[in-house]
Design an enzyme around this catalytic site. Structure first.
Site, PDB file in Angstrom:
ATOM      1  N   HIS A 496       0.894  -1.445   0.127  1.00  0.00           N
ATOM      2  CA  HIS A 496       0.136  -0.590  -0.378  1.00  0.00           C
ATOM      3  C   HIS A 496       0.470   0.959   0.097  1.00  0.00           C
ATOM      4  O   HIS A 496       0.843   1.672  -1.653  1.00  0.00           O
ATOM      5  CB  HIS A 496      -0.610  -0.232   1.399  1.00  0.00           C
ATOM      6  CG  HIS A 496      -1.673   1.028   1.369  1.00  0.00           C
ATOM      7  ND1 HIS A 496      -2.612   2.149   2.392  1.00  0.00           N
ATOM      8  CD2 HIS A 496      -2.057   1.976  -0.103  1.00  0.00           C
ATOM      9  CE1 HIS A 496      -2.958   2.465   2.504  1.00  0.00           C
ATOM     10  NE2 HIS A 496      -3.033   2.428   1.059  1.00  0.00           N
ATOM     11  N   HIS A 501       1.190   5.392  -2.787  1.00  0.00           N
ATOM     12  CA  HIS A 501       2.329   6.209  -2.060  1.00  0.00           C
ATOM     13  C   HIS A 501       3.265   6.336  -2.585  1.00  0.00           C
ATOM     14  O   HIS A 501       3.710   7.812  -3.036  1.00  0.00           O
ATOM     15  CB  HIS A 501       1.746   6.786  -0.669  1.00  0.00           C
ATOM     16  CG  HIS A 501       0.308   6.829  -0.826  1.00  0.00           C
ATOM     17  ND1 HIS A 501      -0.785   7.464   0.057  1.00  0.00           N
ATOM     18  CD2 HIS A 501      -0.441   5.296  -0.391  1.00  0.00           C
ATOM     19  CE1 HIS A 501      -2.396   7.104  -0.435  1.00  0.00           C
ATOM     20  NE2 HIS A 501      -1.747   6.087  -0.557  1.00  0.00           N
ATOM     21  N   HIS A 715      -4.215   1.005  -6.375  1.00  0.00           N
ATOM     22  CA  HIS A 715      -3.990   1.548  -4.843  1.00  0.00           C
ATOM     23  C   HIS A 715      -5.509   1.223  -5.019  1.00  0.00           C
ATOM     24  O   HIS A 715      -5.609   1.158  -3.633  1.00  0.00           O
ATOM     25  CB  HIS A 715      -3.770   3.132  -5.919  1.00  0.00           C
ATOM     26  CG  HIS A 715      -4.682   3.766  -4.385  1.00  0.00           C
ATOM     27  ND1 HIS A 715      -5.578   4.035  -3.466  1.00  0.00           N
ATOM     28  CD2 HIS A 715      -3.623   3.628  -2.834  1.00  0.00           C
ATOM     29  CE1 HIS A 715      -5.688   4.801  -2.537  1.00  0.00           C
ATOM     30  NE2 HIS A 715      -4.236   4.615  -2.124  1.00  0.00           N
ATOM     31  N   ASN A 719      -6.163  -0.894  -1.741  1.00  0.00           N
ATOM     32  CA  ASN A 719      -7.152  -0.077  -0.004  1.00  0.00           C
ATOM     33  C   ASN A 719      -7.919   0.147  -0.057  1.00  0.00           C
ATOM     34  O   ASN A 719      -8.342   0.320   1.354  1.00  0.00           O
ATOM     35  CB  ASN A 719      -6.669   1.419  -1.282  1.00  0.00           C
ATOM     36  CG  ASN A 719      -6.997   2.509   0.258  1.00  0.00           C
ATOM     37  OD1 ASN A 719      -6.411   2.467   1.457  1.00  0.00           O
ATOM     38  ND2 ASN A 719      -7.944   3.694   0.409  1.00  0.00           N
ATOM     39  N   ILE A 881      -6.743   9.460  -1.012  1.00  0.00           N
ATOM     40  CA  ILE A 881      -6.668   9.017   0.000  1.00  0.00           C
ATOM     41  C   ILE A 881      -5.722   8.255   1.400  1.00  0.00           C
ATOM     42  O   ILE A 881      -5.065   6.859   0.370  1.00  0.00           O
ATOM     43  CB  ILE A 881      -8.100   8.292   0.287  1.00  0.00           C
ATOM     44  CG1 ILE A 881      -8.564   7.588   2.269  1.00  0.00           C
ATOM     45  CG2 ILE A 881      -8.010   7.050  -0.233  1.00  0.00           C
ATOM     46  CD1 ILE A 881      -8.471   8.774   2.972  1.00  0.00           C
TER      47      ILE A 881
END
Length: 881
Positions: A496, A501, A715, A719, A881
């Protein structure tokens, strides 16, 4: 209209004190007849205090013999700050797109000038909110050594020992004491530098804060009048069972108690083992502790926080969040309700089934780690367990390995960290889990052996031992807890955070610095970068920081980010392309060309019978898909993902074809070449391998497709299932406080106490649930793959308008076809991995393109769950997010 008149009108608007809304000005300018086509304009904000947000500008000639009907759009969407603060005027370009060599002569210097401003000199001192500066920095902002040694952390990045992707430079002042090379954090959590155009809207930021507050209240605030657990479950039970026989309203509590007594009697019966071993005890023996955890989700009225929980929260969450929680609870008792995590919504013990444990490696929240078992893996096992100890397992694996149906979930890298990790209430092993798939069981995979490792010189006997599925049922279930804990930590820190990110952030910085806003690739990528820099800064301030939330919840503790740095050494950008990732893990194999056609026809024929909406475009897409063949057809993440990947690749190819006509066009694009070079030499300077050589059209398309896949499909897959699976702590415990039990601790009367002491404490479990709830929610302004933005995306204009719009519409239609495919697959009862024992349809990669807007479930003053499953809301364009 002259500048003074526009300035006067702006002051009138600022003094009106009206709610935020779009204000439209109509202005008239006089230009010479030979002025030509406007390609850019300059704005100067002469107000001394206030900035304004310029959404868009449209110019057109009123009286011109040739250009009277033509409109020139400028999609601005940017903050314009007072020139007394910025020191320069803002340049905005028209929506026409140009490769550098095709830029009109009048825009060449403006194009270069604007990029130089964004690249910025290495300024000293703190940066201001109005500074539009994009620069790189190492991760020196996670620690807080001024609080003491326990809050010190190594700098990540620009180091062979601790390599890491670069982050956005925020230019906070360095620490005044202890270590002057380390950046101090902002005075308050939400006060840090993010370039104005990268900040999420005030409405979204407030929505995130409210979601966090609601989640903390929902799961951490104690209930004031706890009802009996059965009374909480009764309505749900009646809905699911009793109303099939009599009207719901006719069933009394006496009737329910009678039905319950029958169910309880049946559950006390011994269940046969799913793998042919000894019978295992029914989960009802463990009912007390697990029903106690289920009580976290019950409808209830809550009151103020326990003092002990409040004290722990004070160290973890921003003060303004905690103050809002306290203030909300102080007003009156709050009635709260929580949506049950999907994993227990239908059957609370489904997570303990062997098939469900394996299924989550293919369709859970971390379906990207499992790989095919290789001969080299077995050689390692043979070295560690010579002789009779491995004989039965080798015999069991012989046939599956020959058929490529033996797999491994390898978390052995944890071993070198265990000396540092274990202790202070944490008891962790490094695990390697062997699983097999049986064609007769519809490709469900089940674990058959688990290796648990400790450092070689660990106290207490052997450092490595193998637990097989036919051993003591209690020992086997507890070994699976340790596997799930390993996988949960890897998921949070690597699958993740690191692989989405963190690795994307340098791409965003380089895009802003090196690709002009009028470059076609800047336009293509821009929707996939929405809010990412801001959300990453928030993550560093709240979740990843020393003593922060992840260090509190994960067994890796203070070594969490150091571990992700260690695993960054293995990262390659090219292996994040989904087909390459599947091939690398042995979960797919290349399909030779003569198999492509037959495979395509087989798929089309199958779809004709189940999905009459199949289109020619869909057939073309599947022809590309057939270049890789899945080892397990019922691998939901891979099956759905390959279709999404191909739709993205097709869209990127068609889009790039409009601007690049051959490989030379790519080589001669100086902005693209500088962009790609800077990503490698500055953004990911610590990784020298795994980069495409972008000198061809094909390699450019592959790089762009990979980047868009990471920000959207990948993602979404890792997520948005977090609450559905991780919101039930026994399914994915983030830390464990006990090693496997000794023989005397495995007696029936002791085992429940052991399990209770093994799982995280109640505060940690409730906080983990609240965090999973927060991270799994979509915000109301989310922009989804293939959809139109709620703010209406800028029009594609001029010469490229019709063809880009047409190709984007085809992309949307492909995604809609994929939706139909996923729905059809989710109806197929033989595809057990799409539902599993928990009956969770796999929709983490469901595009949901047909919905352009999503209503929010927020009601002022109310705390209640989403009305629809939060796992089924679509694939956002960006990591927001």
């Amino acid at each position: 209209m002259k500048g003074k008149e526009l300035e006067r009108k702006k002051h009138e608007v600022l003094s009106m004190k009206v709610p935020i809304k779009v204000i439209k000005f109509e202005l008239k300018f006089e230009v010479t007849r030979d002025f030509g086509i406007p390609g850019a304009f300059v704005v100067e904000n002469r107000d001394k205090k206030h900035e304004f947000f310029l959404k868009s500008v449209t110019l057109h000639y009123i009286k011109h013999p040739d250009l009277e009907e033509r409109k020139f759009h400028f999609y601005c969407r940017s903050w314009v700050y007072p020139i007394t603060k910025t020191g320069f005027k803002r340049i905005f370009f028209s929506d026409q797109l140009y490769l550098p060599k095709e830029t009109p002569k009048g825009l060449v210097e403006l194009r270069k000038k604007e990029l130089l401003k964004l690249q910025a000199p290495r300024l000293k001192g703190e940066w201001n909110p109005w500074d539009r500066i994009y620069d790189y920095d190492v991760y020196n902002d996670l620690r807080d050594p001024e609080k003491g040694r326990s809050y010190d952390r190594p700098v990540l990045g620009d180091s062979t020992k601790f390599p890491y992707p670069r982050r956005l430079k925020t230019s906070h002042l360095n620490c005044q004491h202890v270590d002057h090379s380390r950046e101090s954090g902002p005075a308050r959590c939400f006060q840090f530098y993010v370039p104005p155009d990268e900040r999420m809207s005030n409405e979204k930021l407030q929505e995130l804060k409210n979601n966090f507050v609601e989640a903390l209240i929902r799961f951490l605030a104690p209930e004031s009048t706890p009802p009996h657990l059965w009374d909480q479950e009764c309505p749900d039970f009646v809905t699911k069972v009793a109303h099939f026989f009599v009207p719901k309203a006719a069933i009394s509590k006496k009737d329910v108690r009678f039905i319950r007594s029958i169910i309880d009697f049946c559950r006390k019966l011994k269940l046969p083992s799913s793998h042919g071993g000894p019978n295992r005890s029914d989960p009802s023996e463990e009912q007390d502790i697990f029903e106690d955890i289920i009580g976290f989700y019950a409808d209830k009225e809550v009151e103020e926080l326990d003092d002990s929980d409040k004290q722990r929260l004070e160290k973890l969450v921003p003060k303004e969040i905690l103050d809002q929680v306290v203030a909300t609870l102080a007003l009156k008792r709050q009635h709260v309700s929580a949506q049950l995590p999907s994993i227990i919504a239908e059957e609370k013990f489904a997570a303990f089934a062997e098939e469900e444990f394996g299924r989550q490696m293919l369709a859970g929240t971390n379906p990207v780690r499992i790989r095919r078992l290789k001969e080299e893996d077995m050689e390692i096992f043979q070295e560690r367990y010579p002789g009779i100890e491995l004989k039965d397992l080798e015999s069991l694996l012989k046939e599956p390995m020959e058929a490529n149906r033996a797999f491994i979930l390898d978390h052995n890298y944890f071993e070198q960290f265990l000396k540092m990790i274990n202790g202070k209430g944490v008891c962790a092993y490094a695990t390697r889990t062997i699983l097999i798939a049986d064609e007769s069981s519809y490709e469900t995979i089940i674990p058959v052996a688990i290796e648990l490792s400790l450092p070689e010189d660990s106290d207490g006997g052997r450092s490595k031992f193998l637990v097989e599925a036919n051993c003591s049922p209690v020992l086997w279930e507890l070994a699976k807890f340790h596997v799930a804990s390993n996988d949960a930590a890897y998921h949070q820190l690597v699958s993740h955070w690191l692989h989405t990110h963190a690795v994307v952030e340098p791409f965003i910085i380089a895009t802003r610095r090196r690709l002009s806003v009028i470059h076609p690739i800047h336009r293509l990528l821009d929707p996939h970068f929405k809010d990412t820099l801001h959300i990453n800064a928030l993550a560093r301030a709240i979740f990843l920081n020393a003593g922060g939330i992840l260090e509190t919840l994960l067994f890796t503790g203070e070594y969490s980010m150091e571990l992700s740095s260690y695993l960054y050494k293995e990262w390659r950008f090219d292996k994040q392309a989904l087909p390459e990732d599947l091939l690398e893990r042995g979960m797919a194999k290349p399909r030779v060309r003569d198999e492509v056609v037959s495979g395509l026809m087989e798929h089309v024929e199958r779809d004709k019978s189940s999905n009459k909406a199949a289109t020619g475009a869909e057939q073309k897409k599947f022809e590309v898909d057939a270049e890789v063949e899945l080892v397990l057809e019922d691998y939901p993440y891979a099956k759905d993902g390959i279709e999404i990947w191909t739709a993205i690749e097709t869209w990127v190819t068609e889009y790039c074809n409009i601007f690049y006509h051959n490989d030379n066009d790519v080589k001669e694009d100086e902005e693209i070449q500088e962009w790609w070079n800077e990503i490698q030499t500055e953004g990911h300077a610590d990784r020298k391998e795994g980069w495409y050589d972008i000198n061809t059209f094909e390699s450019l398309v592959k790089a762009l497709t990979t980047l868009i896949w990471i920000t959207s499909g990948l993602h979404a897959a890792v997520n948005f299932g977090q609450y559905g699976y991780g919101g039930w702590p026994p399914n994915r415990p983030m830390l464990l406080r006990k090693f496997l039990p000794k023989e005397e601790e495995m007696e029936g009367k002791h085992i429940m106490k052991f399990v209770e002491e093994m799982l995280p404490d109640k505060f940690q479990m409730k906080l983990a649930i609240a965090v999973m709830d927060l991270l799994s929610r979509h915000t109301s302004d989310e922009v989804y793959l293939g959809q139109t933005s709620p703010q209406k995306e800028r029009p594609f204009i001029e010469d490229h308008e019709s063809i880009i719009q047409k190709k984007f519409q085809e992309f949307r239609e492909n995604l809609e076809a994929i939706e139909r495919n996923i729905n059809e697959r989710n109806k197929e009862y033989l595809l057990m991995n799409r539902w599993g024992y928990a009956k969770i349809p796999y929709k983490l990669l469901y595009p949901d393109t047909s919905k352009s807007m999503r209503p929010t479930s927020k009601e002022k003053g109310k705390y209640h769950p989403e009305k629809t499953d939060i796992n089924e809301r679509g694939i956002p364009n960006s990591i927001s997010i």
